[in-house]
Design a protein around this motif. Structure first.
Motif, PDB file in Angstrom:
ATOM      1  N   ARG A  68      21.770  -4.227  43.904  1.00  0.00           N
ATOM      2  CA  ARG A  68      22.643  -5.199  44.572  1.00  0.00           C
ATOM      3  C   ARG A  68      22.437  -6.561  43.941  1.00  0.00           C
ATOM      4  NH1 ARG A  68      20.098  -8.690  48.129  1.00  0.00           N
ATOM      5  NH2 ARG A  68      17.933  -8.230  48.620  1.00  0.00           N
ATOM      6  N   MET A  69      23.240  -7.525  44.369  1.00  0.00           N
ATOM      7  CA  MET A  69      23.085  -8.895  43.918  1.00  0.00           C
ATOM      8  C   MET A  69      22.221  -9.656  44.927  1.00  0.00           C
ATOM      9  SD  MET A  69      24.706  -8.799  41.108  1.00  0.00           S
ATOM     10  CE  MET A  69      25.082 -10.433  40.532  1.00  0.00           C
ATOM     11  N   ALA A  70      21.214 -10.360  44.436  1.00  0.00           N
ATOM     12  CA  ALA A  70      20.366 -11.199  45.287  1.00  0.00           C
ATOM     13  C   ALA A  70      20.912 -12.621  45.231  1.00  0.00           C
ATOM     14  CB  ALA A  70      18.924 -11.170  44.800  1.00  0.00           C
ATOM     15  N   LYS A  71      21.095 -13.227  46.378  1.00  0.00           N
ATOM     16  CA  LYS A  71      21.662 -14.576  46.480  1.00  0.00           C
ATOM     17  C   LYS A  71      20.550 -15.622  46.559  1.00  0.00           C
ATOM     18  CE  LYS A  71      26.003 -13.341  46.859  1.00  0.00           C
ATOM     19  NZ  LYS A  71      27.129 -13.946  46.244  1.00  0.00           N
ATOM     20  N   PRO A  72      20.837 -16.861  46.163  1.00  0.00           N
ATOM     21  CA  PRO A  72      19.828 -17.924  46.208  1.00  0.00           C
ATOM     22  C   PRO A  72      19.216 -18.150  47.588  1.00  0.00           C
ATOM     23  CG  PRO A  72      21.688 -18.630  44.911  1.00  0.00           C
ATOM     24  CD  PRO A  72      22.074 -17.320  45.547  1.00  0.00           C
ATOM     25  N   ASP A  73      19.968 -17.879  48.661  1.00  0.00           N
ATOM     26  CA  ASP A  73      19.401 -18.104  49.996  1.00  0.00           C
ATOM     27  C   ASP A  73      18.314 -17.075  50.346  1.00  0.00           C
ATOM     28  OD1 ASP A  73      21.016 -15.885  50.488  1.00  0.00           O
ATOM     29  OD2 ASP A  73      22.149 -16.833  52.091  1.00  0.00           O
ATOM     30  N   GLU A  74      18.097 -16.094  49.463  1.00  0.00           N
ATOM     31  CA  GLU A  74      17.014 -15.129  49.646  1.00  0.00           C
ATOM     32  C   GLU A  74      15.715 -15.604  48.999  1.00  0.00           C
ATOM     33  OE1 GLU A  74      18.259 -10.816  49.481  1.00  0.00           O
ATOM     34  OE2 GLU A  74      19.948 -11.781  48.458  1.00  0.00           O
ATOM     35  N   GLY A  75      15.724 -16.809  48.449  1.00  0.00           N
ATOM     36  CA  GLY A  75      14.530 -17.447  47.910  1.00  0.00           C
ATOM     37  C   GLY A  75      13.761 -16.612  46.909  1.00  0.00           C
ATOM     38  N   PRO A  76      12.555 -16.145  47.281  1.00  0.00           N
ATOM     39  CA  PRO A  76      11.715 -15.401  46.343  1.00  0.00           C
ATOM     40  C   PRO A  76      12.384 -14.147  45.771  1.00  0.00           C
ATOM     41  CG  PRO A  76      10.447 -16.027  48.262  1.00  0.00           C
ATOM     42  CD  PRO A  76      11.878 -16.374  48.551  1.00  0.00           C
ATOM     43  N   VAL A  77      13.210 -13.485  46.542  1.00  0.00           N
ATOM     44  CA  VAL A  77      13.904 -12.277  46.050  1.00  0.00           C
ATOM     45  C   VAL A  77      14.850 -12.667  44.911  1.00  0.00           C
ATOM     46  CG1 VAL A  77      15.502 -10.425  46.652  1.00  0.00           C
ATOM     47  CG2 VAL A  77      13.699 -11.082  48.253  1.00  0.00           C
ATOM     48  N   PHE A  78      15.586 -13.763  45.083  1.00  0.00           N
ATOM     49  CA  PHE A  78      16.490 -14.253  44.046  1.00  0.00           C
ATOM     50  C   PHE A  78      15.704 -14.616  42.783  1.00  0.00           C
ATOM     51  CE2 PHE A  78      18.512 -17.967  42.002  1.00  0.00           C
ATOM     52  CZ  PHE A  78      19.713 -17.397  41.607  1.00  0.00           C
ATOM     53  N   MET A  79      14.593 -15.318  42.945  1.00  0.00           N
ATOM     54  CA  MET A  79      13.796 -15.741  41.798  1.00  0.00           C
ATOM     55  C   MET A  79      13.250 -14.524  41.044  1.00  0.00           C
ATOM     56  SD  MET A  79      13.994 -19.044  41.738  1.00  0.00           S
ATOM     57  CE  MET A  79      12.610 -19.699  40.799  1.00  0.00           C
ATOM     58  N   ARG A  80      12.804 -13.515  41.766  1.00  0.00           N
ATOM     59  CA  ARG A  80      12.328 -12.277  41.128  1.00  0.00           C
ATOM     60  C   ARG A  80      13.488 -11.563  40.432  1.00  0.00           C
ATOM     61  NH1 ARG A  80       7.435  -9.866  42.847  1.00  0.00           N
ATOM     62  NH2 ARG A  80       8.406  -7.819  42.676  1.00  0.00           N
ATOM     63  N   ALA A  81      14.650 -11.572  41.062  1.00  0.00           N
ATOM     64  CA  ALA A  81      15.817 -10.907  40.475  1.00  0.00           C
ATOM     65  C   ALA A  81      16.219 -11.564  39.158  1.00  0.00           C
ATOM     66  CB  ALA A  81      16.980 -10.920  41.460  1.00  0.00           C
ATOM     67  N   LEU A  82      16.135 -12.902  39.074  1.00  0.00           N
ATOM     68  CA  LEU A  82      16.475 -13.576  37.819  1.00  0.00           C
ATOM     69  C   LEU A  82      15.665 -13.015  36.654  1.00  0.00           C
ATOM     70  CD1 LEU A  82      16.643 -17.341  38.868  1.00  0.00           C
ATOM     71  CD2 LEU A  82      18.573 -15.872  38.252  1.00  0.00           C
ATOM     72  N   LEU A  83      14.420 -12.676  36.918  1.00  0.00           N
ATOM     73  CA  LEU A  83      13.535 -12.175  35.865  1.00  0.00           C
ATOM     74  C   LEU A  83      13.783 -10.711  35.515  1.00  0.00           C
ATOM     75  CD1 LEU A  83      10.251 -13.877  37.060  1.00  0.00           C
ATOM     76  CD2 LEU A  83      11.666 -14.529  35.085  1.00  0.00           C
ATOM     77  N   GLY A  84      14.643 -10.044  36.272  1.00  0.00           N
ATOM     78  CA  GLY A  84      14.932  -8.638  36.031  1.00  0.00           C
ATOM     79  C   GLY A  84      15.784  -8.426  34.797  1.00  0.00           C
ATOM     80  N   HIS A  85      15.739  -7.222  34.285  1.00  0.00           N
ATOM     81  CA  HIS A  85      16.421  -6.852  33.039  1.00  0.00           C
ATOM     82  C   HIS A  85      17.932  -7.100  33.082  1.00  0.00           C
ATOM     83  CE1 HIS A  85      17.418  -4.676  29.431  1.00  0.00           C
ATOM     84  NE2 HIS A  85      18.248  -3.921  30.122  1.00  0.00           N
ATOM     85  N   GLY A  86      18.577  -6.886  34.202  1.00  0.00           N
ATOM     86  CA  GLY A  86      20.032  -6.965  34.273  1.00  0.00           C
ATOM     87  C   GLY A  86      20.630  -8.348  34.139  1.00  0.00           C
ATOM     88  N   ASN A  87      19.819  -9.400  34.086  1.00  0.00           N
ATOM     89  CA  ASN A  87      20.343 -10.765  34.019  1.00  0.00           C
ATOM     90  C   ASN A  87      20.171 -11.413  32.654  1.00  0.00           C
ATOM     91  OD1 ASN A  87      21.091 -10.919  36.845  1.00  0.00           O
ATOM     92  ND2 ASN A  87      18.910 -10.708  37.175  1.00  0.00           N
TER      93      ASN A  87
END
Length: 101
Positions: A68-87
């Protein structure tokens, strides 16, 4: 890519691209920060790429673990998602610049 420890919270993630000229160092484009007090904020470092920064803020970052897409209002989840392969791509990539204690 090595998985992040489950309790790790990145607080500073920078989006980079290759330099415009052959052989130039990578260029920072956008810095995303997270804190409990302010949530996710960002600083555009290269205004030619401001639209790319806004895209992640509006659409979110691909959070592959949960498909799924993690939104900025999810804080740490969004920051971790940025570091994921799909971005990241061969032209752009996110680097964890969180200060180490």
């Amino acid at each position: 890519m090595q998985a992040l420890p489950e309790d790790y919270i990145p607080t500073r993630v920078v989006l980079y691209t290759w330099g415009r000229e052959n052989g130039t160092p990578p260029r920072p484009l956008v810095e995303y920060q997270w804190s409990e007090a302010e949530g996710v904020t960002h600083t555009v470092l290269d205004h030619a790429y401001a639209a790319k920064a806004k895209r992640f803020l509006q659409e979110g970052a691909s959070f592959e673990q949960e498909r799924r897409m993690a939104k900025p209002d999810e804080g740490p989840v969004f920051m971790r998602a940025l570091l994921g392969h799909g971005n990241s791509s061969s032209y752009y990539w996110f680097v964890d610049m969180t200060p180490r204690s």
